[in-house]
Motif scaffolding. Structure first.
Motif, PDB file in Angstrom:
ATOM      1  N   TRP A  92       0.854  -0.783  -0.161  1.00 39.82           N
ATOM      2  CA  TRP A  92       0.185   0.242   0.036  1.00 39.82           C
ATOM      3  C   TRP A  92       1.270   1.107  -0.180  1.00 39.82           C
ATOM      4  O   TRP A  92       0.567   2.622   0.099  1.00 39.82           O
ATOM      5  CB  TRP A  92      -0.683  -0.103   1.213  1.00 39.82           C
ATOM      6  CG  TRP A  92      -0.684   0.246   3.001  1.00 39.82           C
ATOM      7  CD1 TRP A  92       0.100  -1.245   2.990  1.00 39.82           C
ATOM      8  CD2 TRP A  92       0.098   1.199   2.843  1.00 39.82           C
ATOM      9  NE1 TRP A  92       1.322  -0.911   4.191  1.00 39.82           N
ATOM     10  CE2 TRP A  92       1.384   0.304   4.341  1.00 39.82           C
ATOM     11  CE3 TRP A  92      -0.257   2.418   3.105  1.00 39.82           C
ATOM     12  CZ2 TRP A  92       1.328   1.196   5.001  1.00 39.82           C
ATOM     13  CZ3 TRP A  92       0.470   3.193   4.042  1.00 39.82           C
ATOM     14  CH2 TRP A  92       1.395   2.596   5.852  1.00 39.82           C
ATOM     15  N   VAL A  93       2.010   1.557   0.394  1.00 40.02           N
ATOM     16  CA  VAL A  93       3.151   2.331   0.211  1.00 40.02           C
ATOM     17  C   VAL A  93       3.168   2.715  -1.030  1.00 40.02           C
ATOM     18  O   VAL A  93       4.218   1.874  -1.726  1.00 40.02           O
ATOM     19  CB  VAL A  93       4.111   2.249   1.316  1.00 40.02           C
ATOM     20  CG1 VAL A  93       4.963   2.992   1.176  1.00 40.02           C
ATOM     21  CG2 VAL A  93       3.854   2.006   2.767  1.00 40.02           C
ATOM     22  N   HIS A  94       3.504   3.966  -1.449  1.00 39.95           N
ATOM     23  CA  HIS A  94       3.836   4.703  -3.102  1.00 39.95           C
ATOM     24  C   HIS A  94       5.444   3.591  -3.107  1.00 39.95           C
ATOM     25  O   HIS A  94       5.986   3.304  -1.897  1.00 39.95           O
ATOM     26  CB  HIS A  94       3.823   5.873  -2.622  1.00 39.95           C
ATOM     27  CG  HIS A  94       3.968   6.261  -4.097  1.00 39.95           C
ATOM     28  ND1 HIS A  94       5.859   5.982  -4.837  1.00 39.95           N
ATOM     29  CD2 HIS A  94       3.514   6.974  -4.667  1.00 39.95           C
ATOM     30  CE1 HIS A  94       5.808   6.889  -5.996  1.00 39.95           C
ATOM     31  NE2 HIS A  94       3.829   7.255  -6.284  1.00 39.95           N
ATOM     32  N   VAL A  95       5.625   2.790  -4.062  1.00 45.72           N
ATOM     33  CA  VAL A  95       6.772   2.388  -4.762  1.00 45.72           C
ATOM     34  C   VAL A  95       8.506   3.294  -4.397  1.00 45.72           C
ATOM     35  O   VAL A  95       9.207   2.448  -3.922  1.00 45.72           O
ATOM     36  CB  VAL A  95       6.372   1.767  -6.329  1.00 45.72           C
ATOM     37  CG1 VAL A  95       7.925   1.547  -6.725  1.00 45.72           C
ATOM     38  CG2 VAL A  95       5.739   1.526  -6.822  1.00 45.72           C
ATOM     39  N   LYS A  96       8.257   4.450  -4.291  1.00 46.20           N
ATOM     40  CA  LYS A  96       9.415   4.888  -4.431  1.00 46.20           C
ATOM     41  C   LYS A  96       9.672   5.247  -2.910  1.00 46.20           C
ATOM     42  O   LYS A  96      11.021   5.076  -2.620  1.00 46.20           O
ATOM     43  CB  LYS A  96       9.615   5.967  -4.800  1.00 46.20           C
ATOM     44  CG  LYS A  96       8.630   7.478  -3.649  1.00 46.20           C
ATOM     45  CD  LYS A  96       8.819   8.900  -4.526  1.00 46.20           C
ATOM     46  CE  LYS A  96       8.012   9.747  -3.686  1.00 46.20           C
ATOM     47  NZ  LYS A  96       8.102  11.054  -4.826  1.00 46.20           N
ATOM     48  N   LEU A 101      11.681   0.348   3.776  1.00 49.56           N
ATOM     49  CA  LEU A 101      11.154  -0.734   4.127  1.00 49.56           C
ATOM     50  C   LEU A 101      12.347  -1.889   4.218  1.00 49.56           C
ATOM     51  O   LEU A 101      11.918  -3.144   4.914  1.00 49.56           O
ATOM     52  CB  LEU A 101       9.594  -0.411   4.212  1.00 49.56           C
ATOM     53  CG  LEU A 101       9.086   0.043   4.147  1.00 49.56           C
ATOM     54  CD1 LEU A 101       7.252   0.211   4.226  1.00 49.56           C
ATOM     55  CD2 LEU A 101       9.210   0.727   6.208  1.00 49.56           C
ATOM     56  N   LYS A 102      12.676  -2.100   2.906  1.00 46.43           N
ATOM     57  CA  LYS A 102      13.660  -3.439   2.571  1.00 46.43           C
ATOM     58  C   LYS A 102      14.512  -3.532   4.534  1.00 46.43           C
ATOM     59  O   LYS A 102      14.760  -2.330   4.600  1.00 46.43           O
ATOM     60  CB  LYS A 102      14.177  -3.222   1.855  1.00 46.43           C
ATOM     61  CG  LYS A 102      12.955  -3.889   0.651  1.00 46.43           C
ATOM     62  CD  LYS A 102      14.137  -3.297  -0.450  1.00 46.43           C
ATOM     63  CE  LYS A 102      13.029  -2.932  -1.786  1.00 46.43           C
ATOM     64  NZ  LYS A 102      13.267  -3.187  -3.037  1.00 46.43           N
ATOM     65  N   ALA A 103      14.853  -4.736   4.777  1.00 45.00           N
ATOM     66  CA  ALA A 103      15.778  -4.885   5.096  1.00 45.00           C
ATOM     67  C   ALA A 103      17.594  -4.536   5.317  1.00 45.00           C
ATOM     68  O   ALA A 103      17.952  -4.218   6.030  1.00 45.00           O
ATOM     69  CB  ALA A 103      15.862  -6.285   5.342  1.00 45.00           C
ATOM     70  N   SER A 104      17.972  -4.190   3.825  1.00 42.75           N
ATOM     71  CA  SER A 104      19.254  -3.595   3.578  1.00 42.75           C
ATOM     72  C   SER A 104      19.524  -1.857   4.087  1.00 42.75           C
ATOM     73  O   SER A 104      20.715  -1.800   4.569  1.00 42.75           O
ATOM     74  CB  SER A 104      19.466  -3.571   2.972  1.00 42.75           C
ATOM     75  OG  SER A 104      18.159  -2.438   2.052  1.00 42.75           O
ATOM     76  N   GLU A 105      18.081  -1.089   4.753  1.00 43.23           N
ATOM     77  CA  GLU A 105      18.293   0.063   5.276  1.00 43.23           C
ATOM     78  C   GLU A 105      17.801  -0.047   7.198  1.00 43.23           C
ATOM     79  O   GLU A 105      18.359   0.927   7.289  1.00 43.23           O
ATOM     80  CB  GLU A 105      16.810   0.471   5.088  1.00 43.23           C
ATOM     81  CG  GLU A 105      16.365   0.987   3.430  1.00 43.23           C
ATOM     82  CD  GLU A 105      17.728   1.682   2.693  1.00 43.23           C
ATOM     83  OE1 GLU A 105      18.160   2.634   4.012  1.00 43.23           O
ATOM     84  OE2 GLU A 105      18.230   1.450   2.062  1.00 43.23           O
ATOM     85  N   TYR A 106      17.916  -1.341   7.130  1.00 42.42           N
ATOM     86  CA  TYR A 106      17.717  -1.484   8.687  1.00 42.42           C
ATOM     87  C   TYR A 106      18.929  -2.627   9.154  1.00 42.42           C
ATOM     88  O   TYR A 106      18.788  -2.449  10.284  1.00 42.42           O
ATOM     89  CB  TYR A 106      16.370  -1.502   9.167  1.00 42.42           C
ATOM     90  CG  TYR A 106      15.661  -2.545   8.770  1.00 42.42           C
ATOM     91  CD1 TYR A 106      15.396  -3.567   9.189  1.00 42.42           C
ATOM     92  CD2 TYR A 106      14.859  -2.504   7.956  1.00 42.42           C
ATOM     93  CE1 TYR A 106      14.345  -4.148   9.121  1.00 42.42           C
ATOM     94  CE2 TYR A 106      13.431  -3.070   7.223  1.00 42.42           C
ATOM     95  CZ  TYR A 106      13.846  -4.336   8.859  1.00 42.42           C
ATOM     96  OH  TYR A 106      12.639  -5.486   7.759  1.00 42.42           O
ATOM     97  N   VAL A 107      19.531  -3.148   8.587  1.00 40.08           N
ATOM     98  CA  VAL A 107      20.681  -4.226   9.088  1.00 40.08           C
ATOM     99  C   VAL A 107      21.299  -3.958   8.629  1.00 40.08           C
ATOM    100  O   VAL A 107      21.764  -4.062   6.863  1.00 40.08           O
ATOM    101  CB  VAL A 107      19.636  -5.278   8.470  1.00 40.08           C
ATOM    102  CG1 VAL A 107      21.090  -6.639   8.912  1.00 40.08           C
ATOM    103  CG2 VAL A 107      18.378  -5.843   9.597  1.00 40.08           C
ATOM    104  N   ASP A 108      22.335  -3.758   9.921  1.00 42.38           N
ATOM    105  CA  ASP A 108      24.115  -3.422   9.127  1.00 42.38           C
ATOM    106  C   ASP A 108      24.526  -4.809   8.929  1.00 42.38           C
ATOM    107  O   ASP A 108      25.302  -5.889   9.672  1.00 42.38           O
ATOM    108  CB  ASP A 108      24.900  -2.416  10.061  1.00 42.38           C
ATOM    109  CG  ASP A 108      26.097  -2.071   9.780  1.00 42.38           C
ATOM    110  OD1 ASP A 108      27.240  -2.494   8.229  1.00 42.38           O
ATOM    111  OD2 ASP A 108      26.983  -0.728  10.130  1.00 42.38           O
ATOM    112  N   GLN A 109      24.465  -5.764   7.878  1.00 38.92           N
ATOM    113  CA  GLN A 109      25.326  -6.543   7.202  1.00 38.92           C
ATOM    114  C   GLN A 109      27.047  -6.128   7.494  1.00 38.92           C
ATOM    115  O   GLN A 109      27.396  -7.413   7.696  1.00 38.92           O
ATOM    116  CB  GLN A 109      25.316  -6.893   6.047  1.00 38.92           C
ATOM    117  CG  GLN A 109      24.046  -7.476   5.531  1.00 38.92           C
ATOM    118  CD  GLN A 109      23.522  -8.920   5.556  1.00 38.92           C
ATOM    119  OE1 GLN A 109      24.801  -9.818   6.018  1.00 38.92           O
ATOM    120  NE2 GLN A 109      22.764  -8.744   6.627  1.00 38.92           N
ATOM    121  N   GLY A 110      28.059  -5.445   8.051  1.00 38.16           N
ATOM    122  CA  GLY A 110      28.939  -5.413   7.720  1.00 38.16           C
ATOM    123  C   GLY A 110      29.441  -5.030   9.418  1.00 38.16           C
ATOM    124  O   GLY A 110      30.118  -6.349   9.636  1.00 38.16           O
TER     125      GLY A 110
END
Length: 131
Positions: A92-96, A101-110
């Motif tokens: 329901w959120v706008h595509v942009k 909300l993707k995990a890459s934004e809130y999980v620091d893989q490093g």
């Protein structure tokens, strides 16, 4: 010793972080080929515990540095291994804005890849008391 610790953690959810810290130290004493089976047995014990998602996050913290491949039922555990993972239905959120909300934004893989096998006290201690 693991059985006693697990029993304490089952009856005292507030001890999950300390449990994980002690468990990680004990895993250094266990032969590498036995660690995954031991972790699966621990997960089986916690299946009957309601709302044990926090524990699964801690178990993932313990297992990852040892290279153990265990599946978890807690959705947040998927965020660590899948950078495209979305915790909530965000159609329901706008595509942009969906990329936020993707995990890459809130999980620091490093940070995740640099974790030490033994959980340090600074990771589990909420308050630092001066002497």
């Amino acid at each position: 010793m693991v059985a006693i610790l697990t029993d304490i953690a089952i009856h005292n959810p507030r001890t999950f972080s300390i449990y994980a810290s002690i468990l990680s130290r004990m895993f250094t004493w266990v032969r590498p080929q036995e660690r995954e089976g031991l972790l699966e047995n621990i997960q089986t014990k916690f299946e009957s515990v309601p709302h044990a998602g926090q524990l699964e996050l801690w178990l993932q913290r313990v297992a990852a540095p040892f290279g153990l491949n265990v599946t978890y039922s807690e959705p947040l555990c998927d965020a660590v291994v899948d950078p495209e993972f979305q915790l909530w239905n965000s159609n329901w959120v706008h595509v942009k804005h969906r990329t936020l909300l993707k995990a890459s934004e809130y999980v620091d893989q490093g940070v995740f890849l640099a974790l030490t096998p033994v959980v340090q006290s600074g990771e589990v201690q909420l308050f630092h008391y001066g002497s």
